[in-house]
Enzyme design. Sequence first.
Site, short mmCIF file in Angstrom:
data_model
loop_
_atom_site.label_atom_id
_atom_site.label_comp_id
_atom_site.label_asym_id
_atom_site.label_seq_id
_atom_site.Cartn_x
_atom_site.Cartn_y
_atom_site.Cartn_z
N ASP A 13 29.77 -48.50 -57.39
CA ASP A 13 30.07 -48.25 -58.80
C ASP A 13 29.69 -46.82 -59.16
OD1 ASP A 13 30.63 -49.28 -61.60
OD2 ASP A 13 28.55 -48.62 -61.85
N GLU B 227 34.08 -45.93 -56.22
CA GLU B 227 34.82 -45.83 -57.49
C GLU B 227 34.72 -44.40 -57.97
OE1 GLU B 227 34.97 -46.72 -62.15
OE2 GLU B 227 33.13 -46.30 -61.06
C1 AAO Z 1 27.78 -49.81 -72.50
C2 AAO Z 1 28.26 -49.36 -73.85
C3 AAO Z 1 27.81 -47.94 -74.10
C4 AAO Z 1 26.29 -47.83 -73.94
C5 AAO Z 1 25.91 -48.30 -72.57
C6 AAO Z 1 24.40 -48.30 -72.35
O1 AAO Z 1 29.68 -49.44 -73.92
O2 AAO Z 1 28.16 -47.58 -75.43
O3 AAO Z 1 25.88 -46.47 -74.08
O4 AAO Z 1 26.39 -49.64 -72.39
O5 AAO Z 1 23.78 -49.24 -73.16
C7 AAO Z 1 30.64 -50.46 -68.13
C8 AAO Z 1 31.35 -50.29 -69.45
C9 AAO Z 1 30.57 -49.41 -70.39
C10 AAO Z 1 29.13 -49.91 -70.52
C11 AAO Z 1 28.54 -49.83 -69.12
C12 AAO Z 1 27.07 -50.26 -69.08
O6 AAO Z 1 32.63 -49.73 -69.23
O7 AAO Z 1 31.18 -49.49 -71.68
O8 AAO Z 1 28.42 -49.08 -71.44
O9 AAO Z 1 29.26 -50.75 -68.28
O10 AAO Z 1 26.89 -51.52 -69.59
C13 AAO Z 1 33.36 -43.00 -66.12
C14 AAO Z 1 32.78 -43.17 -64.73
C15 AAO Z 1 33.17 -44.49 -64.09
C16 AAO Z 1 32.88 -45.65 -65.04
C17 AAO Z 1 33.64 -45.40 -66.34
C18 AAO Z 1 33.37 -46.52 -67.35
O11 AAO Z 1 33.16 -42.08 -63.92
O12 AAO Z 1 32.39 -44.64 -62.93
O13 AAO Z 1 33.16 -44.16 -66.91
N1 AAO Z 1 33.24 -46.94 -64.43
C19 AAO Z 1 32.20 -47.83 -63.84
C20 AAO Z 1 32.50 -49.30 -64.09
C21 AAO Z 1 32.34 -49.63 -65.55
C22 AAO Z 1 30.87 -49.46 -65.93
C23 AAO Z 1 30.22 -48.34 -65.26
C24 AAO Z 1 30.84 -47.55 -64.30
C25 AAO Z 1 28.78 -48.16 -65.49
O14 AAO Z 1 33.74 -49.61 -63.57
O15 AAO Z 1 32.77 -50.91 -65.87
O16 AAO Z 1 30.78 -49.27 -67.37
O17 AAO Z 1 28.12 -48.95 -64.50
C26 AAO Z 1 37.46 -39.92 -67.40
C27 AAO Z 1 36.62 -39.54 -66.20
C28 AAO Z 1 36.02 -40.78 -65.58
C29 AAO Z 1 35.23 -41.55 -66.63
C30 AAO Z 1 36.17 -41.89 -67.79
C31 AAO Z 1 35.48 -42.69 -68.89
O18 AAO Z 1 38.55 -40.72 -66.92
O19 AAO Z 1 37.43 -38.87 -65.26
O20 AAO Z 1 35.16 -40.41 -64.52
O21 AAO Z 1 34.76 -42.77 -66.02
O22 AAO Z 1 36.70 -40.68 -68.33
O23 AAO Z 1 34.70 -41.89 -69.65
C32 AAO Z 1 42.58 -41.30 -67.99
C33 AAO Z 1 42.10 -39.90 -67.64
C34 AAO Z 1 40.78 -39.92 -66.90
C35 AAO Z 1 39.78 -40.69 -67.68
C36 AAO Z 1 40.36 -42.08 -67.83
C37 AAO Z 1 39.44 -43.05 -68.56
O24 AAO Z 1 43.01 -42.01 -66.88
O25 AAO Z 1 43.07 -39.33 -66.79
O26 AAO Z 1 40.30 -38.60 -66.79
O27 AAO Z 1 41.57 -42.05 -68.58
O28 AAO Z 1 39.19 -42.56 -69.87
#
Ligand code: AAO
Length: 483
Positions: free
Chosen positions: A214, A240
């Site tokens: 992850d 990932e």
């Molecule tokens: C939750 C709450 C938060 C709070 C936090 C702590 O929502 O408000 O601050 O708890 O209390 C999951 C949920 C999160 C959750 C988290 C922890 O999705 O909402 O937060 O559990 O409970 C990045 C990472 C990628 C990550 C993704 C979510 O690089 O690794 O963010 N995915 C994994 C899991 C996911 C999990 C976590 C990681 C954490 O699959 O389920 O989160 O363990 C761009 C960047 C990416 C970035 C995204 C999102 O991507 O390139 O690297 O991912 O932004 O910010 C288009 C664009 C692309 C963009 C994409 C998505 O495709 O081309 O650039 O859209 O926006």
Amino acid sequence: MQFQSNFRTYHSRVIALFAAAMLFIAVAACGPGNERPDSDVGIQMFQWNWDSIAAECPTLADNGISWVLTSPIVEHVQGDQWWTSYQPVSYKIDSKLGNREQFAAMVSTCNDAGVEIIADAVINHMSGMSDGGTGVAGSEFEHRNYPGIYGPDDFHTCGTSNDDIVNYNDRSEVQNCELVNLADLKTESETVQATIVAHLEDLLDLGVAGFRIDAAKHIPAQDVEAIVSALPQDTRIIGEVIRAAGEPIQPEEYTNAGGVFEFSWGRDMKSLQAGTTLSTFFKAGTTSQYLPSESAYTFVENHDTERGDSTMNYQSPNYELFTALMLASPYGTPVLYSGYAFSDRDAGAALKADGEHVANAECVDREFMDGAWTCQQRWPGIVNMVQWRIDAADTPIVQEWSEGDGLAFARDGAAFIAVNRGIEPLTGTWQTTLEQGKYCDGGAGTVIAGDCNEPTITVDQDGTVAATIPSHGFLAVSNSTKS
Ligand code: AAO
């Protein structure tokens, strides 16, 4: 003459030996609990609890699915949302999805059925609760302090506002700041690495076959490599790393450690469903924006993207059709998806009466009321296409055809697919590379894999097939669907 007869004897012995070897391989592949040959198709079973995955493994094996990607397995913060799973507070195998005993029993049941378990490993970070708290298995924690596991010195602080990642164009921020407030482990530290390795080894000892890493983008590739190199060589690793144009950290950096999810695939499938010329499907996987096939894991939906709009989801009208195309493509290793219906992004899966553990998954229908399990592993078109993929093996794509909402191709001598992404039926005659005969239609809404009782498709002497494909439907025939 003597030479010829010796040659013939030798030749028939070689053939007999070869036949015996093939029979042995076939029997081994179809032995007890492993009904069909290995497809290497995986499935992410999002928020399925351990008892439910165990109960589903015989069906997965029957349907040719080789491995399951679970949700995270360790103790996490409390809360109803699904994403609490991604905030570990200890490495106890005790979560809303089940305890250690249940996890071990699942791994063993699935392994016995011939289905491997790949665990979602959250090793970039711990929890994101600024005030700390108590985990679901009773462990007390503070934001950067997990007694007996990690102390404050094991975490990065980086000086941005709230120590969060703000700028994805800054490599150091992405890897040393906190992803949405999640306490960021110093994965460069030897003691942190040793703790992570011990945790992963514990899971391997229980029989898991590999890990999804992850948030791998947030761990320097050399740290992932150091951790992975301490594990047995055959451990399956899937990083990932969300591909984003212009960012300094790209998926290619992580291929030394194992495979990586290719997000471009899912996005491109969505753009094809939305109207891009279908013939561009034939380019998917061939351009520089893609990982090499042997490193790539493909998907049309995952638990994050189904909650955003970057890919299709289970409700998209052409979802089954593009899942079929993913299975039909020789590019990458396909990962199916099975979760639950939702209208609120944060909503967790339904809980048991105890209000703490996720209820057992049930596959009922395809109505998708909120909370209903979507069970794609049982959708007939998907089951049939797993067999189609097995039949296609490593044959190349030939007979490429595309026009309007229709697309068709053959896998040489083994299989043929024609799809219709439009809202009107599509009638046509296509050239296949199959033998003349009657075939069952794998796109027709009935599971036929391995049991072709009602052949409705005729391949003529010249290899052509004439058919009408319903809206959002597909026609799929392959050697094992010949009656
Ligand atoms: C939750 C709450 C938060 C709070 C936090 C702590 O929502 O408000 O601050 O708890 O209390 C999951 C949920 C999160 C959750 C988290 C922890 O999705 O909402 O937060 O559990 O409970 C990045 C990472 C990628 C990550 C993704 C979510 O690089 O690794 O963010 N995915 C994994 C899991 C996911 C999990 C976590 C990681 C954490 O699959 O389920 O989160 O363990 C761009 C960047 C990416 C970035 C995204 C999102 O991507 O390139 O690297 O991912 O932004 O910010 C288009 C664009 C692309 C963009 C994409 C998505 O495709 O081309 O650039 O859209 O926006």
